[in-house]
Design a protein around this motif. Structure first.
Motif, short mmCIF file in Angstrom:
data_model
loop_
_atom_site.label_atom_id
_atom_site.label_comp_id
_atom_site.label_asym_id
_atom_site.label_seq_id
_atom_site.Cartn_x
_atom_site.Cartn_y
_atom_site.Cartn_z
N LEU A 1 -2.61 -1.69 6.73
CA LEU A 1 -1.71 -1.30 5.53
C LEU A 1 -0.80 -2.14 5.41
O LEU A 1 -0.07 -2.70 6.37
N THR B 1 -4.88 5.53 1.35
CA THR B 1 -5.95 4.93 0.65
C THR B 1 -6.60 5.33 -0.32
O THR B 1 -7.47 4.82 -1.26
N GLU C 1 0.13 -0.95 10.70
CA GLU C 1 0.11 -2.43 10.38
C GLU C 1 -0.64 -3.11 11.44
O GLU C 1 -1.21 -4.14 11.26
N ASP D 1 0.84 -1.17 0.11
CA ASP D 1 -0.01 0.16 0.02
C ASP D 1 0.87 1.21 -0.07
O ASP D 1 0.32 2.21 -0.69
#
Length: 1029
Positions: free
Chosen positions: A901, A1011, A893, A868
């Motif tokens: 991500l 995102t 994470e 990502d």
């Protein structure tokens, strides 16, 4: 377009304003909203929490306003133009608007600002009150001023410029500007000669100002000088030499007696106020002299020489307990009318006897003598012998002296005595006083502890509605608050002219039989309330042929004894009795079935249980019927739940006033009022009435006043008051009425003199009909401008009914649309979280399953990227690396759950064996975003530069902006690129917050930036951003 959208709304408000004006056209708004116009040109704006001086309408008769009261508001700034529209104002009260810090209830600091020409705009102003305001200098004032009050302010200096030009000033009050509640760093300073130019000044008050000397060069016109409770320890003849016109001088509390102080007290360094023998010699016109609370141990006759006109002398709270037995200081005070010697006790000592000095007999004009709190235990003929022949003595106060033996008969020898107060002592009854007093030694004393010196509790003043006051009668004796257990006729020997006797708050528990008060042949008022009298004999009080008022209230103990009967037949034998109180005795049974009297006019029967008496069949049904002349009857607090017509029918027919306050009546048969044809006043306040229905007030009723306040009335039937042609006073306050309708009154509304509707939750809608009606009868509605308030809608709750909010006047269709939309939003807000909680995983699975059926976006065969975000940072900067590994990685994470991500980190995810450039190329082209973590933007490493160039190359090749910047030092210098990127794509440049409370918002913004595609973040005013293929 924005202005176009606002135009219909503004036009709508304008139309609604016109409609509102038309709705109020039938009545005339009060002239001085939000204030109230009172008689004689007085405008009352007190307690309205105003923050500025109100500007009254030009249509109001502002020229007729002579007094403006702005007490207890929140006005902190006075402007030059505030009073320009009131040219004839003569009185202005601005007290308690901006109190000094020490006087503020919450000790908030406040400073009032007064512009230079504020008061000069009122050329006719005569009376100005600026007390309790945080002002430090005297503002500019008009020359017409006569009375000025500057008390409890922060003004600490009066000099020659402070009051310049005020030649008409007669009264100046400047008290409390420097004392324990309003502390200052030094004393108030009155510069010598500062007031000398006030040639007409007659009243000057400088109390509580920490003055240490008497101000010099005061104007010789002074007649009243008040300097009490300062720290003036010494007075010399020169201090008062030029004040020859002085009539009243108050220097009390300058050298205080701290053992009797009720507030913080500082011991006097000189132990007593030092008075030169000739201090007052030049004050030949002096009429009042206050020397109280000055620790004086003796009196010198020379102090009072030359004071031939002295009429009032206050010597209380000193140490004159020995002096008053032998002083010669009163011999030259032939004009003295009032002398106060209270609380001149010796600390901790109660003397057996007290014998006044012979010089008291020279006070031939004395009318009032106060000797409270001197502490002597025996009162005999020798105690007051010098006063016996004073021809004008009317009032003698001997309260709280711990007297336990009193020869009360001695007061019969005083020719003009009208009031003797022996309350708060320890008199327990008659005894062989003559013998006891003859054997006692005058030096015998009892040492008292602090608990004996506590002040007696103040008694609540009685209502004089049902009991006449003793003040109207020529001779009164007050023995209340003593320890009397029995009353014997010997106590009242030689008191045949006594007309009022107060024996309340004793412990009298005997059965009176008609012999206790035999010597009192002229007694007209007898107060025996708050005792324990046993009313057993039928001839009680019959020895008092002139008795017209008898108070037997609060004698409940005997009536609470089970099985003991009580005889009230004595009432019929008191042929001149007009006032009787049997209140709060808990009478409910075992009394005569019927009270009889041909003379009684007023009966207070409140605080009993007549409901229980009327519940005993017909036994007490006729209890009041034998009172043929009764006019007033009080049945308040009698636990009445119902009032049947037969109960009213058996009340005396001559009743004009009936009080039924504070019962439990939820229903009242209004038609039964015809059974009381002469009733004029009916009080039903404090009951449980829910509505005024069940018929109307009957036709022909003589009712003039009806009080139904403090009930729970929500509805009034149309025409309910219409037939009561004599009704003039109606109290509907403190109910639950949402409207006031003219249909309730018919043609009666114009006859009302008082219509009280305050404390009702009125529903203030646009065009509310009750506003028009109240305007028509506004002369009868007390407090209409500010006391009649809205209860709904919420926006207007607690505000005046004349406060219209046009936002509440939108059309009905729009209101319904807004209502439907709000219901939808609320429903979604409730249903969605519930479904997510109960079926969250299933819905998530179905959603993603449905996504698989939709055609994929982008080129065919496109594979999802492995990361990502690729995180680029300078490993040489330890703080940055530590933040990346322990903050950024953990948050993105590990703490995002299913929304975690995938980050690409150099030391963890790069493939060993490949060159740096190969790994860097794979990381940037294998990640959706490239995240640059920078400590500053003006100096970056080679790896950061190379990564940035590759990200820019991807922008040119794929037309995808993948750059996201995180700057850890928001205060650092920002490069031109960073500033430009902030302007073009603000959400892709983030700054690490310095405050912990901002970190949650930072992580949410970073998650969004990583995102979502950057093209959604571009500022449309500057560019369109990179277009997708």
């Amino acid at each position: 377009m924005g202005s176009c959208r606002r135009a219909p709304y503004s036009l709508s408000l304008l139309v609604q304003a016109v409609v509102l004006a038309e709705a109020l056209a039938l009545g005339t708004l009060p002239d001085f909203l939000p204030c109230e116009l009172q008689p004689h040109g007085v405008v009352n704006c007190n307690w309205l929490f105003l923050k500025s001086v109100p500007r009254f309408s030009a249509a109001a008769p502002r020229g007729n306003v002579t007094s403006l009261f702005l007490l207890s508001n929140r006005i902190h700034h006075l402007h030059n133009s505030d009073f320009l529209h009131l040219p004839n104002l003569r009185r202005l009260n601005l007290k308690w608007n901006c109190p000094p810090t020490g006087l503020s209830p919450m000790h908030f600091p406040c400073h009032m600002t007064i512009e230079p020409k504020t008061f000069l705009a009122m050329p006719a102003l005569e009376d100005l009150n600026l007390s309790y305001n945080g002002i430090t200098t005297v503002p500019a004032l008009p020359s017409s001023l006569v009375n000025l009050t500057l008390s409890h302010t922060n003004i600490l200096v009066l000099d020659s410029t402070s009051l310049t030009g005020l030649h008409a000033l007669r009264t100046l009050f400047m008290d409390g500007n420097c004392y324990y509640k309003n502390p200052c760093s030094w004393a108030v300073e009155v510069v010598p000669g500062a007031l000398l130019g006030l040639s007409n000044l007659t009243h000057l008050s400088l109390k509580y100002n920490n003055l240490t000397t008497l101000p010099r060069d005061l104007p010789p016109s002074l007649e009243y000088l008040l300097l009490s409770y300062n720290h003036i320890f010494k007075l010399d003849p020169g201090d008062l030499a030029n004040l020859t016109a002085l009539r009243v001088l108050d220097v009390g509390g300058n050298c205080r007696r701290c053992d009797h102080a009720r507030n913080p007290c500082v011991e006097c360094l000189t132990k007593t106020l030092q008075l030169h023998p000739d201090t007052f010699r030049q004050l030949s016109h002096l009429e009042g002299l206050v020397l109280k609370d000055n620790s004086l141990p003796t009196l010198e006759a020379r102090w009072f020489q030359g004071l031939e006109n002295l009429t009032v002398l206050d010597l209380s709270e000193n140490f004159l307990y020995d002096c008053i037995t032998k002083t010669q200081a009163f011999q030259g005070l032939a004009q003295l009318r009032k002398l106060n010697l209270s609380f001149n006790y010796r600390k901790g000592v109660s003397f057996a006897h007290l014998h006044l000095a012979a010089s008291f007999g020279k006070l031939t004009s004395l009318q009032e003598l106060n000797m409270n709190g001197i502490f002597f235990r025996s009162l005999s003929e020798s105690t007051l012998k010098p006063l016996t022949h004073l021809p004008l003595l009317k009032t003698l106060n001997l309260q709280m002296n711990f007297i336990n033996q009193a020869q009360i008969s001695i007061f019969g020898a005083f020719p003009s005595l009208s009031f003797v107060d022996l309350s708060g002592n320890r008199i327990s009854g008659a005894s062989a006083l003559a013998k006891a007093l003859g054997e006692a030694d005058n030096e015998n004393r009892v040492w008292l502890g602090p608990e004996n010196l506590a002040p007696a509790p103040l008694d609540t003043p009685k209502s004089e509605i049902f009991m006449p006051s003793c003040k109207r009668f020529p001779f009164t004796l007050d023995l209340s608050g003593n320890n009397l257990v029995t009353v014997q006729s010997e106590m009242f020997t030689n008191l045949s002219r006594l007309q009022c006797l107060i024996l309340s708050h004793n412990c009298i528990a005997q059965a009176v039989n008609g012999s206790q008060f035999q010597p009192l042949t002229s007694l007209k008022i007898l107060d025996l309330s708050h005792n324990k009298l046993d009313l057993y004999h039928g001839h009680s009080f019959t020895e008092l042929p002139q008795l017209i008022a008898l108070d037997l209230s609060y004698n409940s103990q005997p009536f609470g004894m089970q099985g003991i009967g009580h005889n009230l037949s004595f009432v019929s034998r008191l042929h001149k009795l007009q006032y009787l109180s049997l209140a709060h005795n808990g009478i409910n049974s075992r009394v005569n079935p019927k009270l009889c009297s041909s003379s009684l006019r007023k009966l207070d029967f409140s605080g009993n249980t007549v409901s229980s008496m009327w519940a005993e069949g017909d036994l007490y049904l006729h209890f009041f019927q034998g009172l043929k002349s009764l006019r007033w009857l009080d049945l308040s607090q009698n636990s009445l739940h119902t009032l049947l017509p037969r109960n009213l029918d058996n009340l005396p027919k001559n009743l004009t006033l009936l009080r039924l306050r504070d019962n439990y009546l939820a229903f009242f048969n209004w038609s039964s009022l015809v059974l009381l044809p002469n009733l004029q006043i009916l009080d039903l306040a404090g009951n449980q009435l829910k509505a005024l229905t069940n018929g109307t007030l009957p036709n022909g009723t003589q009712l003039r006043s009806l009080d139904v306040s403090s009930n729970s009335i929500t509805f009034v039937a149309p025409g309910f008051f219409a037939l009561a042609a004599e009704l003039q006073v109606l109290n509907l306050s403190d109910n639950i009425l949402k409207t006031i309708e003219s249909s309730w009154f018919g043609m009666l509304a114009g006859n009302l003199k008082v219509l009280d509707v305050s404390a009702n939750p009125l529903h203030c809608t646009c065009g509310a009909a009750f506003v028009d009606f109240l305007l028509e009868v506004q002369h009868a509605v007390p407090g209409l401008p500010n006391q009649v308030k809205c209860g709904s809608p919420k926006q207007l709750q607690g505000r005046s009914i004349f406060t219209q909010d046009l936002r509440l006047c939108l059309d009905e269709a729009l209101s319904w649309d807004c209502f439907g939309l709000s219901i939808l939003v609320v429903t979604l807000g409730v249903v969605v979280p519930v479904l997510q909680h109960l079926l969250g995983w299933d819905l998530w699975y179905c959603f993603h399953l449905g996504l698989t059926w939709l055609p994929r976006r982008g080129p065919r065969g496109a594979q999802p990227l492995p990361y990502d975000a690729f995180v680029v940072f300078d490993k040489a900067q330890g703080a940055v690396a530590d933040w990346v590994y322990h903050e950024l990685r953990v948050q993105l994470e590990e703490r995002r759950g299913r929304r975690a991500l995938r980050l690409c980190l150099e030391e963890r995810d790069w493939v060993p064996g490949k060159t740096l450039f190969e790994n860097l190329w794979a990381s940037i082209y294998g990640s959706r975003k490239t995240l640059f973590v920078l400590a500053h933007t003006d100096r970056v490493s080679g790896l950061l530069r190379t990564s940035f160039l590759l990200a820019q190359q991807r922008l040119l090749e794929d037309r995808k902006d993948i750059v996201v910047l995180v700057i850890l030092s928001p205060d650092a210098h920002r490069s031109r690129y960073v500033r430009l990127r902030q302007r073009l794509c603000h959400q892709s440049v983030l700054f690490w917050p310095q405050q912990p409370r901002g970190q949650g918002s930072f992580w949410a913004q970073l998650g969004t930036a990583l995102t979502r595609d950057n093209r959604h973040f571009y500022n449309r005013n500057f560019c369109r951003g990179p277009a997708a293929e």
